[in-house]
Design a protein around this motif. Structure first.
Motif, PDB file in Angstrom:
ATOM      1  N   GLN A  13      14.868  22.869  -3.300  1.00  0.00           N
ATOM      2  CA  GLN A  13      15.022  23.219  -4.710  1.00  0.00           C
ATOM      3  C   GLN A  13      13.970  22.511  -5.569  1.00  0.00           C
ATOM      4  OE1 GLN A  13      19.118  22.255  -5.432  1.00  0.00           O
ATOM      5  NE2 GLN A  13      19.805  24.323  -4.911  1.00  0.00           N
ATOM      6  N   LEU A  43      14.148  29.275   3.058  1.00  0.00           N
ATOM      7  CA  LEU A  43      15.524  29.679   3.364  1.00  0.00           C
ATOM      8  C   LEU A  43      15.654  30.043   4.837  1.00  0.00           C
ATOM      9  CD1 LEU A  43      16.491  31.864   0.266  1.00  0.00           C
ATOM     10  CD2 LEU A  43      17.533  29.705   0.939  1.00  0.00           C
ATOM     11  N   ASP A  47      17.713  28.153   7.969  1.00  0.00           N
ATOM     12  CA  ASP A  47      18.775  28.862   8.686  1.00  0.00           C
ATOM     13  C   ASP A  47      18.534  28.928  10.190  1.00  0.00           C
ATOM     14  OD1 ASP A  47      20.207  29.217   6.421  1.00  0.00           O
ATOM     15  OD2 ASP A  47      20.277  31.395   6.520  1.00  0.00           O
ATOM     16  N   LYS A 131      24.335  35.723   5.027  1.00  0.00           N
ATOM     17  CA  LYS A 131      24.380  34.460   4.274  1.00  0.00           C
ATOM     18  C   LYS A 131      22.999  34.162   3.683  1.00  0.00           C
ATOM     19  CE  LYS A 131      24.963  29.568   4.991  1.00  0.00           C
ATOM     20  NZ  LYS A 131      24.636  28.605   6.005  1.00  0.00           N
ATOM     21  N   GLN A 134      22.336  36.392   0.699  1.00  0.00           N
ATOM     22  CA  GLN A 134      23.081  35.918  -0.469  1.00  0.00           C
ATOM     23  C   GLN A 134      22.396  34.687  -1.090  1.00  0.00           C
ATOM     24  OE1 GLN A 134      25.552  37.494  -1.958  1.00  0.00           O
ATOM     25  NE2 GLN A 134      25.556  35.966  -3.541  1.00  0.00           N
ATOM     26  N   GLU A 135      21.929  33.771  -0.260  1.00  0.00           N
ATOM     27  CA  GLU A 135      21.217  32.589  -0.750  1.00  0.00           C
ATOM     28  C   GLU A 135      19.934  32.998  -1.479  1.00  0.00           C
ATOM     29  OE1 GLU A 135      20.484  29.958   2.504  1.00  0.00           O
ATOM     30  OE2 GLU A 135      22.576  29.375   2.687  1.00  0.00           O
ATOM     31  N   GLU A 138      20.874  34.380  -4.890  1.00  0.00           N
ATOM     32  CA  GLU A 138      21.280  33.302  -5.795  1.00  0.00           C
ATOM     33  C   GLU A 138      20.092  32.453  -6.244  1.00  0.00           C
ATOM     34  OE1 GLU A 138      24.292  31.155  -3.685  1.00  0.00           O
ATOM     35  OE2 GLU A 138      25.756  32.760  -3.895  1.00  0.00           O
ATOM     36  N   ALA A 139      19.085  32.333  -5.396  1.00  0.00           N
ATOM     37  CA  ALA A 139      17.924  31.508  -5.734  1.00  0.00           C
ATOM     38  C   ALA A 139      17.058  32.150  -6.804  1.00  0.00           C
ATOM     39  CB  ALA A 139      17.087  31.245  -4.482  1.00  0.00           C
TER      40      ALA A 139
END
Length: 140
Positions: A13, A43, A47, A131, A134-135, A138-139
């Motif tokens: 982040q 990401l 993962d 997943k 979705q990440e 959201e980012a």
């Protein structure tokens, strides 16, 4: 227990925020697009070990499946496949995710001996990809 990015040795982040600030300062649309790719790259990279852990926990070594041993060599094979790709081949970031899914399937699923195990692997991988998607949403 899930590791955070900081525990893995980097703060995704913070890196993304720094890159966003630099792109805004220059008001460079191309750089902002590249930033999205870099963020997706991080990401996916975060993962890869998660999927590896889940595969290792789900498919245990037994007398009949003595080759179900997933170690760092397998993890490194996935990374090797990802890092061998050329960045200009990924105009669409989803292609990089597809490459990750393909490389993971070649490394893990190809070792599984029966259709039930292969189906279970594909469910694990698909769950991890959802997943990841979705990440990524959201980012943004």
């Amino acid at each position: 227990m899930q590791e955070t990015d900081t525990e893995r040795g980097f703060d995704r982040q913070e890196l993304v925020r720094t890159m966003q600030m630099q792109a805004v300062d220059r008001d460079d649309a191309g750089e902002r697009e590249q930033l999205g790719r870099v963020e997706l790259f991080f990401l996916v990279l975060s993962d890869v070990p998660q999927l590896h852990k889940r595969v290792g926990a789900t498919f245990r070594k037994t007398a009949s499946n003595f080759h179900y041993e997933f170690n760092v060599r397998h993890l490194s094979s996935v990374f090797q496949g990802l890092l061998g790709a050329q960045p200009n081949e990924f105009s669409n970031p989803e292609k990089f995710v597809q490459l990750w899914m393909h490389e993971s399937e070649r490394v893990y699923c190809d070792r599984l001996v029966n259709l039930m195990d292969q189906k279970k692997y594909k469910e694990l991988a698909l769950e991890q990809a959802k997943k990841l998607k979705q990440e990524a949403i959201e980012a943004r």
